[in-house]
Design an enzyme around this catalytic site. Structure first.
Site, PDB file in Angstrom:
ATOM      1  N   SER A  53       0.920  -1.201   0.182  1.00 36.14           N
ATOM      2  CA  SER A  53      -0.049   0.091  -0.026  1.00 36.14           C
ATOM      3  C   SER A  53       0.961   1.271   0.064  1.00 36.14           C
ATOM      4  O   SER A  53       1.680   1.307  -0.908  1.00 36.14           O
ATOM      5  CB  SER A  53      -1.189  -0.163   1.217  1.00 36.14           C
ATOM      6  OG  SER A  53      -2.046   0.943   1.178  1.00 36.14           O
ATOM      7  N   TYR A  54       0.692   2.065   0.902  1.00 37.91           N
ATOM      8  CA  TYR A  54       1.596   3.395   1.059  1.00 37.91           C
ATOM      9  C   TYR A  54       3.109   3.091   1.242  1.00 37.91           C
ATOM     10  O   TYR A  54       3.939   3.850   1.121  1.00 37.91           O
ATOM     11  CB  TYR A  54       0.733   4.422   2.032  1.00 37.91           C
ATOM     12  CG  TYR A  54       1.482   5.951   1.688  1.00 37.91           C
ATOM     13  CD1 TYR A  54       1.032   6.528   0.357  1.00 37.91           C
ATOM     14  CD2 TYR A  54       2.476   6.336   2.315  1.00 37.91           C
ATOM     15  CE1 TYR A  54       1.674   7.705   0.273  1.00 37.91           C
ATOM     16  CE2 TYR A  54       3.150   7.477   2.038  1.00 37.91           C
ATOM     17  CZ  TYR A  54       2.705   8.436   0.877  1.00 37.91           C
ATOM     18  OH  TYR A  54       3.281   9.556   0.786  1.00 37.91           O
ATOM     19  N   ASP A  66      -7.829  -6.031  -6.368  1.00 35.60           N
ATOM     20  CA  ASP A  66      -7.664  -4.796  -5.796  1.00 35.60           C
ATOM     21  C   ASP A  66      -8.261  -3.367  -6.580  1.00 35.60           C
ATOM     22  O   ASP A  66      -7.458  -3.392  -7.689  1.00 35.60           O
ATOM     23  CB  ASP A  66      -6.430  -4.490  -4.960  1.00 35.60           C
ATOM     24  CG  ASP A  66      -6.022  -3.227  -4.437  1.00 35.60           C
ATOM     25  OD1 ASP A  66      -7.113  -2.556  -3.960  1.00 35.60           O
ATOM     26  OD2 ASP A  66      -5.185  -2.857  -4.280  1.00 35.60           O
ATOM     27  N   HIS A 117      -6.110  -6.376  -1.897  1.00 34.00           N
ATOM     28  CA  HIS A 117      -4.994  -5.358  -1.632  1.00 34.00           C
ATOM     29  C   HIS A 117      -3.909  -5.805  -0.490  1.00 34.00           C
ATOM     30  O   HIS A 117      -2.759  -5.763  -0.458  1.00 34.00           O
ATOM     31  CB  HIS A 117      -5.565  -4.151  -0.873  1.00 34.00           C
ATOM     32  CG  HIS A 117      -4.627  -3.093  -0.680  1.00 34.00           C
ATOM     33  ND1 HIS A 117      -4.193  -2.186  -1.631  1.00 34.00           N
ATOM     34  CD2 HIS A 117      -4.307  -2.470   0.314  1.00 34.00           C
ATOM     35  CE1 HIS A 117      -3.608  -1.236  -1.103  1.00 34.00           C
ATOM     36  NE2 HIS A 117      -3.616  -1.266  -0.105  1.00 34.00           N
TER      37      HIS A 117
END
Length: 471
Positions: free
Chosen positions: A181-182, A391, A444
């Protein structure tokens, strides 16, 4: 200086060294976790957790949870895992819900052994970063106004240096970084900082034996990720042809500020995801009341513009079995916190899987990490990028655009790879050690959705092996 004074000075200096080593050994021993409430008695798990100070002047300390490899820990590499958000916990997600050896049970009151844990392949280190996430803290409130990618990378680097002092047996070990993710920003930026400081001549920096990194469903480049989000929603029948055409007409994602018309149409796309899980579009949503509260209220997401929503990658609600709710129940248990040598300093005294104040205060100043990819690829680091293809939030389409933009020649063409005689996903290998992998049917959080495939993935990455392309 008189000879006897010189001799005594030397003795005094040398005596400091074993004293420091003894203190570090004592700290390491005090970090050992003997057992956690609800932990299964077998198999035995060697684990440590506690705090590493990253800035003494500001009183900043980051919390870690470390698992030695299940076999041959003295030979296997060290792997650091980071979750994103920004503001989400690598303990609550990575360790306790995805790839650690102990996963929180669905009632939040105990733990189960994860047979697909990544510490089968490496000594596994989870870090709650930045300060304010999970159990990590700062004594200086103004720190929260300064958090950006550079701040996070600097603290993570200082954590590594000081953690290796406490665990010196890993100083020369092959070191890798991974995350999702980030952490698509956190991981390459930390890798770059380690690489740069390793290469400062006549430097006092600790050498860290960095070999590469792997990121999953990773925010990488704002333009390609935004473009991919729109195209994925259309190509997977989430939005109509009309909405897709309108987005193509009014949106220029290369701009740092989107137009009002673009903001409106991207909000329309987000609204179409309300009744399904954008992070795993084919999975059921969590229907627990707590999860609805998380999704609709805690981060004030409805008050944000579409562009602000895009930049804030944190988990909303979740995917059955409601893992984030169960993790919060478990880590707010006082006996669990005592066993982990942990405490909560921020906010209302509750451990949160994601800290909204970090999310909302984060200074998004880096719009692409692709230049870091090019730099570290040319430096000889091995880089793998993987993507769960279900995702909708950081979709595989955008990730493919990002990898193509690096401009490397293809070494082996796009093809399926296999797990248990089934297609596990697709893989394409580029020259100079860059690999892109998709995981079929994963959302995700790939290690949560497809744990067996994820274990094969990390094994292949660490051993620099090609994923199996024959049944």
């Amino acid at each position: 200086m008189a000879p006897n004074v010189l001799f005594l000075t030397l003795i005094s200096f040398l005596s400091v060294i074993p004293f420091k080593e003894a203190k570090l050994t004592q700290l390491k021993d005090s970090d050992r976790v003997n057992s956690l409430p609800g932990q299964p008695k077998t198999p035995e798990i060697s684990q440590f957790s506690g705090y590493i100070t990253v800035n003494e002047a500001k009183g900043r300390a980051l919390f870690y949870w470390f698992f030695e490899a299940q076999t041959q820990p003295n030979e296997k590499p060290l792997l650091l895992w980071l979750n994103g958000g920004p503001g989400c916990s690598s303990i609550g997600y990575g360790a306790a819900s995805e790839l650690g050896p102990l996963r929180v049970k669905t009632n939040g009151t105990g733990l189960a052994f994860n047979t697909y844990a990544w510490n089968q392949e490496a000594n596994l280190l989870f870090l709650e970063s930045p300060v304010g996430v999970g159990f990590s803290y700062t004594n200086t409130s103004s720190d929260f106004t300064k958090i950006d990618d550079a701040f996070v990378a600097e603290d993570a680097y200082n954590f590594l240096v000081n953690w290796l002092k406490r665990f010196p047996q890993y100083k020369s070990r092959d070191f890798y970084i991974s995350g999702e993710s980030y952490a698509g920003h956190y991981v390459p930026q930390l890798a770059e900082l380690v690489y740069d400081r390793n290469n400062v001549k006549s430097s006092s920096y600790t050498y860290i034996n960095l070999k590469g990194f792997m990121v999953g469903n990773a925010i990488t480049d704002n333009y390609y990720d935004s473009k991919g989000l729109v195209e994925y929603a259309w190509s997977h029948s989430v939005v109509s042809d009309q909405v897709y055409r309108q987005a193509n007409q009014v949106c220029n994602f290369r701009l740092s500020n989107w137009s009002n018309a673009c903001d409106d149409v991207v909000n329309t796309i987000y609204n179409e995801y309300k009744d399904i899980d954008i992070y795993n579009i084919y999975a059921p949503k969590c229907n627990l009341p707590q999860a609805s509260f998380v999704a609709n209220n805690r981060d004030g997401v409805e008050k944000l513009s579409a562009q602000e929503k895009f930049m804030r990658i944190r988990m909303l609600a979740g995917y059955d079995p409601c893992y984030s709710v169960y993790a919060e129940d478990f880590f707010n248990n006082a006996d669990v916190q005592r066993s982990l040598h942990a405490f909560v300093r921020e906010g209302d005294g509750k451990w949160r899987v994601c800290n909204d104040s970090i999310l909302n205060a984060y200074n998004f100043s880096v719009f692409s990490v692709l230049p870091i990819y090019s730099k570290l690829i040319n430096a000889g680091l091995r880089i793998w990028v993987y993507s769960g293809d279900a995702d909708g939030r950081v979709p595989v389409i955008g990730t493919r655009y990002c990898m193509e933009a690096i401009g490397l020649p293809i070494k082996t063409q796009w093809r399926p790879w296999y797990q248990n005689m089934q297609v596990g996903g697709r893989v394409v290998e580029y020259e100079k050690g860059l690999t892109l992998v998709t995981i079929r049917g994963a959302g995700h959080l790939v290690p949560l959705n497809k744990p067996q495939e994820a274990l094969l993935l990390i094994n292949s990455f660490l051993l620099n092996k090609t994923l199996p392309t024959n049944k």
